[in-house]
Scaffold this active site. Structure first.
Site, PDB file in Angstrom:
ATOM      1  N   LEU A  38     -11.297 -12.594  55.807  1.00 39.37           N
ATOM      2  CA  LEU A  38     -10.861 -11.527  54.738  1.00 39.37           C
ATOM      3  C   LEU A  38     -11.679 -10.179  55.234  1.00 39.37           C
ATOM      4  O   LEU A  38     -12.625  -9.999  54.558  1.00 39.37           O
ATOM      5  CB  LEU A  38     -11.053 -11.837  53.605  1.00 39.37           C
ATOM      6  N   HIS A  39     -11.431  -9.480  56.534  1.00 39.90           N
ATOM      7  CA  HIS A  39     -12.048  -8.378  56.842  1.00 39.90           C
ATOM      8  C   HIS A  39     -10.814  -7.354  57.040  1.00 39.90           C
ATOM      9  O   HIS A  39      -9.834  -7.528  57.295  1.00 39.90           O
ATOM     10  CB  HIS A  39     -12.928  -8.459  57.883  1.00 39.90           C
TER      11      HIS A  39
END
Length: 91
Positions: A16-17
């Site tokens: 989740l970047h």
């Protein structure tokens, strides 16, 4: 207020970047629900806050608990869980 929880494994190759986090936060905001994601360590993030989600530093293949509060929490949890298990960086 109705609540729903799902345990999911993050499918995006980068976790989740950047782009996947942004897409998730936008989807959460569009629901109008209170959404929290929690790592097994107990660290959690407000799903509507990009800084909070990025600070959680979730990697590919990590397990999260997705908690949703609000009307239709079950269906919103299903939609967001499907999103988290997909590779949001693939396009």
């Amino acid at each position: 207020m109705p609540k729903a929880e799902r345990t999911v494994t993050v499918g995006s190759s980068v976790g989740l970047h950047a782009r996947p986090a942004s897409l998730f936060v936008q989807a959460v905001g569009a629901t109008g629900h209170s959404v929290t994601i929690t790592k097994p360590s107990g660290d959690n993030a407000d799903g509507a806050s990009i800084l909070s989600v990025l600070a959680l530093a979730v990697g590919h293949g990590e397990e999260l608990v997705l908690a949703v509060e609000g009307d239709n929490a079950e269906s919103v949890a299903d939609e967001l869980a499907t999103m988290l298990t997909s590779d949001l960086d693939a396009s």
